[in-house]
Design a protein around this motif. Structure first.
Motif, mmCIF file in Angstrom:
data_model
loop_
_atom_site.group_PDB
_atom_site.id
_atom_site.type_symbol
_atom_site.label_atom_id
_atom_site.label_comp_id
_atom_site.label_asym_id
_atom_site.label_seq_id
_atom_site.Cartn_x
_atom_site.Cartn_y
_atom_site.Cartn_z
ATOM 1 N N GLY A 154 30.302 48.030 37.261
ATOM 2 C CA GLY A 154 31.973 48.189 36.820
ATOM 3 C C GLY A 154 32.372 49.307 37.240
ATOM 4 N N ASP A 155 31.965 50.470 36.981
ATOM 5 C CA ASP A 155 32.278 51.710 37.236
ATOM 6 C C ASP A 155 32.624 51.679 38.970
ATOM 7 O OD1 ASP A 155 32.997 54.519 37.017
ATOM 8 O OD2 ASP A 155 30.992 55.120 37.292
ATOM 9 N N LEU A 156 31.546 51.167 39.735
ATOM 10 C CA LEU A 156 31.800 51.304 41.042
ATOM 11 C C LEU A 156 32.920 50.411 41.490
ATOM 12 C CD1 LEU A 156 31.050 51.835 43.735
ATOM 13 C CD2 LEU A 156 29.335 49.865 43.865
ATOM 14 N N LEU A 157 33.002 48.970 40.951
ATOM 15 C CA LEU A 157 34.153 48.341 41.055
ATOM 16 C C LEU A 157 35.447 49.002 40.751
ATOM 17 C CD1 LEU A 157 32.674 44.867 39.796
ATOM 18 C CD2 LEU A 157 32.886 45.456 42.322
ATOM 19 N N ALA A 158 35.403 49.694 39.715
ATOM 20 C CA ALA A 158 36.849 50.213 39.178
ATOM 21 C C ALA A 158 37.263 51.334 40.046
ATOM 22 C CB ALA A 158 36.828 50.477 37.794
ATOM 23 N N SER A 159 36.087 52.124 40.561
ATOM 24 C CA SER A 159 36.349 53.485 41.370
ATOM 25 C C SER A 159 37.212 53.017 42.603
ATOM 26 C CB SER A 159 35.236 53.967 41.710
ATOM 27 O OG SER A 159 34.382 53.549 42.581
ATOM 28 N N LEU A 160 36.392 51.980 43.256
ATOM 29 C CA LEU A 160 37.308 51.308 44.431
ATOM 30 C C LEU A 160 38.742 50.699 44.427
ATOM 31 C CD1 LEU A 160 34.029 49.548 45.872
ATOM 32 C CD2 LEU A 160 35.019 51.751 46.566
ATOM 33 N N LEU A 161 38.783 50.148 43.078
ATOM 34 C CA LEU A 161 40.294 49.736 42.855
ATOM 35 C C LEU A 161 41.222 50.761 42.698
ATOM 36 C CD1 LEU A 161 40.989 47.004 40.266
ATOM 37 C CD2 LEU A 161 42.287 48.994 40.242
ATOM 38 N N ILE A 162 40.797 51.736 41.934
ATOM 39 C CA ILE A 162 41.499 53.062 41.675
ATOM 40 C C ILE A 162 41.837 53.673 43.088
ATOM 41 C CG2 ILE A 162 41.487 55.503 40.944
ATOM 42 C CD1 ILE A 162 39.871 54.533 38.578
ATOM 43 N N ASP A 163 41.027 53.888 43.939
ATOM 44 C CA ASP A 163 41.350 54.288 45.370
ATOM 45 C C ASP A 163 42.426 53.443 45.958
ATOM 46 O OD1 ASP A 163 39.010 56.217 45.331
ATOM 47 O OD2 ASP A 163 37.752 54.986 46.334
ATOM 48 N N GLY A 164 42.666 52.269 45.827
ATOM 49 C CA GLY A 164 43.712 51.416 46.234
ATOM 50 C C GLY A 164 45.005 51.683 45.318
ATOM 51 N N LEU A 165 44.815 51.940 43.974
ATOM 52 C CA LEU A 165 46.004 52.078 43.494
ATOM 53 C C LEU A 165 46.519 53.456 43.699
ATOM 54 C CD1 LEU A 165 44.837 50.496 39.768
ATOM 55 C CD2 LEU A 165 46.526 49.388 41.801
ATOM 56 N N ARG A 166 46.035 54.440 43.681
ATOM 57 C CA ARG A 166 46.396 55.901 43.861
ATOM 58 C C ARG A 166 47.625 56.018 44.799
ATOM 59 N NH1 ARG A 166 46.625 58.308 39.142
ATOM 60 N NH2 ARG A 166 44.694 59.041 38.109
ATOM 61 N N ALA A 170 44.782 33.374 40.972
ATOM 62 C CA ALA A 170 43.621 34.240 41.588
ATOM 63 C C ALA A 170 44.080 34.452 42.883
ATOM 64 C CB ALA A 170 42.330 33.562 41.134
ATOM 65 N N SER A 171 42.990 35.561 43.474
ATOM 66 C CA SER A 171 42.985 35.928 44.857
ATOM 67 C C SER A 171 41.715 36.515 45.022
ATOM 68 C CB SER A 171 44.212 37.083 45.318
ATOM 69 O OG SER A 171 44.119 37.909 44.310
ATOM 70 N N TYR A 172 41.331 36.299 46.613
ATOM 71 C CA TYR A 172 40.140 36.722 46.876
ATOM 72 C C TYR A 172 40.194 38.188 47.514
ATOM 73 C CZ TYR A 172 35.815 37.224 49.992
ATOM 74 O OH TYR A 172 34.831 37.715 50.532
ATOM 75 N N VAL A 173 39.491 39.134 47.280
ATOM 76 C CA VAL A 173 39.652 40.470 47.459
ATOM 77 C C VAL A 173 38.237 41.005 48.239
ATOM 78 C CG1 VAL A 173 41.436 40.991 45.770
ATOM 79 C CG2 VAL A 173 38.893 41.431 45.326
ATOM 80 N N GLY A 174 37.637 40.111 48.603
ATOM 81 C CA GLY A 174 36.047 40.551 49.048
ATOM 82 C C GLY A 174 35.454 41.207 48.156
ATOM 83 N N HIS A 175 34.117 41.460 48.429
ATOM 84 C CA HIS A 175 33.178 42.309 47.484
ATOM 85 C C HIS A 175 33.323 43.790 47.835
ATOM 86 C CE1 HIS A 175 29.887 43.317 44.969
ATOM 87 N NE2 HIS A 175 29.919 42.065 44.547
ATOM 88 N N PRO A 176 33.723 44.510 47.006
ATOM 89 C CA PRO A 176 33.846 46.172 47.199
ATOM 90 C C PRO A 176 32.672 46.544 47.986
ATOM 91 C CG PRO A 176 34.694 45.620 45.148
ATOM 92 C CD PRO A 176 34.007 44.438 45.556
ATOM 93 N N LEU A 177 31.483 46.271 47.477
ATOM 94 C CA LEU A 177 30.176 46.706 47.949
ATOM 95 C C LEU A 177 30.169 46.439 49.492
ATOM 96 C CD1 LEU A 177 27.661 45.901 45.169
ATOM 97 C CD2 LEU A 177 28.436 47.959 45.677
ATOM 98 N N ALA A 178 30.375 45.437 49.942
ATOM 99 C CA ALA A 178 30.335 44.814 51.384
ATOM 100 C C ALA A 178 31.017 46.168 52.203
ATOM 101 C CB ALA A 178 30.839 43.618 51.713
ATOM 102 N N ASN A 179 32.053 46.600 51.731
ATOM 103 C CA ASN A 179 32.634 47.904 52.566
ATOM 104 C C ASN A 179 31.754 49.138 52.363
ATOM 105 O OD1 ASN A 179 34.479 46.146 53.926
ATOM 106 N ND2 ASN A 179 35.785 46.354 52.121
ATOM 107 N N VAL A 180 31.442 49.389 51.114
ATOM 108 C CA VAL A 180 30.793 50.600 50.815
ATOM 109 C C VAL A 180 29.392 50.606 51.620
ATOM 110 C CG1 VAL A 180 29.694 51.951 49.127
ATOM 111 C CG2 VAL A 180 31.642 50.900 48.573
#
Length: 372
Positions: A8-20, A151-161
């Motif tokens: 969850g820390d990894l998922l949230a860190s990627l979300l934060i990168d989009g929000l900032r 709901a919306s599909y946002v892809g899996h963050p790990l697939a880009n990392v």
């Protein structure tokens, strides 16, 4: 935000990168891990306090976890954030989200709970808890829409990392491994309860593999907060001279390895995205196992098998996860290059299916919720 474990820390860190970039002055607070904190997140409690899995294990820590949730709910209702985002951890977050949403605070849940795999009855909780769900698998939004959940599909963050083709030689050099000898990665989990039930089995399997193939190299990434536990278990196994423990660096380890023996969970998807053959294992408290097994809706437990709709990799669960069986299944991959090549091709297609601009799609969805 609340992210209750390492994934969850990894998922949230990627979300934060989009929000900032979109909300540069936003105060991000709650419960999170080191990657979130590195991005300016303020964690009011250590993330490890929530990282418990299994019915019996949760019961042992229930008073502490429930107390944290009560205190967090009271503080949020006092400070009244514009948005609460629960990052996975549905047993903790959905009830909290429902309470906050019931009082008028907007809520987003990031990662659809696996209602398609087990606990289908959880859809009622999701409907009450979330204004919007961010889904990491493409089939989930339609499933939720049928139940009246936005709901919306946002892809899996790990697939880009994770790169489509990892540099194995570079990863081995970075870890100080011999580039010419096979590498077996041991990933016994990111929770203390997982380490307790799996590490000895994994280390025992490594001992048997070393007897069969003395040239094998073994490396095990362990989250820093569990290093002392892992070192004690490794010393007790008699394999301290053969298994190298590293703090974190699981992606480097997966890039470096030829095959991995791995605990069921998000890490199995990471291994698939690195195109690595694997043996999935799990063991937990016996009562927890029976309770969870009864609610299972699919024949698979591991995410690679669920997403491929087939047993593309072995699963050895509970009593089947003996050191001997784990060793034999892991070594079998090293003797089957054609099987490995076919698996890598399937995992490459899965990787492409999961790639999206997750950070931007999350930010778009969150902005719409805030404007509603």
């Amino acid at each position: 935000m609340v992210a209750g474990e390492a994934s969850g820390d990894l998922l949230a860190s990627l979300l934060i990168d989009g929000l900032r970039p979109r909300f540069p002055d936003a105060a991000l607070v709650g419960i999170g891990g080191p990657q979130m904190i590195a991005r300016g997140f303020q964690s009011w409690w250590p993330q490890e306090r929530l990282a418990v899995r299994g019915y019996i294990e949760v019961l042992r820590h229930y008073a502490e976890i429930a107390g944290i949730r009560r205190q967090l709910r009271a503080r949020l209702l006092q400070e009244w954030p514009q948005l609460f985002i629960g990052i996975d951890a549905p047993d903790f977050n959905l009830d909290l989200e429902a309470a906050l949403r019931g009082r008028g605070i907007r809520t987003v849940h990031f990662v659809c709970p696996s209602i398609w795999a087990w606990r289908a009855d959880r859809i009622e909780k999701i409907r009450a808890a979330a204004d919007h769900v961010l889904c990491i698998f493409p089939f989930e939004p339609a499933l939720l829409a049928e139940q009246g959940v936005s709901a919306s599909y946002v892809g899996h963050p790990l697939a880009n990392v994770i790169p489509m083709q990892a540099d194995q030689a570079a990863a081995r050099r970075a870890l100080g491994l011999d580039e010419g000898r096979p590498v077996v990665a041991l990933l016994p989990g990111s929770r203390r309860s997982e380490l307790r039930y799996l590490a000895a089995r994994f280390f025992g399997a490594a001992a048997q593999m070393r007897k069969a193939r003395p040239t094998l190299q073994f490396v095990a990434p362990i989250i820093p907060s569990l290093s002392a536990d892992a070192e004690a278990l490794l010393a007790a196994s008699g394999m301290a001279d053969a298994i190298r423990l590293v703090d974190g660096r699981s992606h480097e380890v997966l890039a470096a390895c030829d095959v991995t023996l791995i605990a069921s969970g998000t890490a199995t998807l990471e291994a698939a995205l690195f195109k690595r053959p694997m043996v999935i294992a799990y063991n937990m408290n016996r009562v927890s196992w029976h309770l969870m097994h009864r609610q299972q809706l699919q024949p698979w437990v591991g995410l690679p098998n669920i997403l491929c709709n087939d047993f593309v990799v072995p699963e050895l669960l509970q009593d089947a996860a003996t050191p001997q069986a784990l060793a034999e299944a892991t070594l079998a991959w090293l003797d089957a290059p054609e099987r490995v090549a076919a698996l890598q091709d399937r995992f490459a297609r899965l990787h492409a299916e999961l790639q999206r601009d997750t950070s931007t799609l999350c930010a778009n969805a969150i902005e719409k919720v805030l404007q509603a």
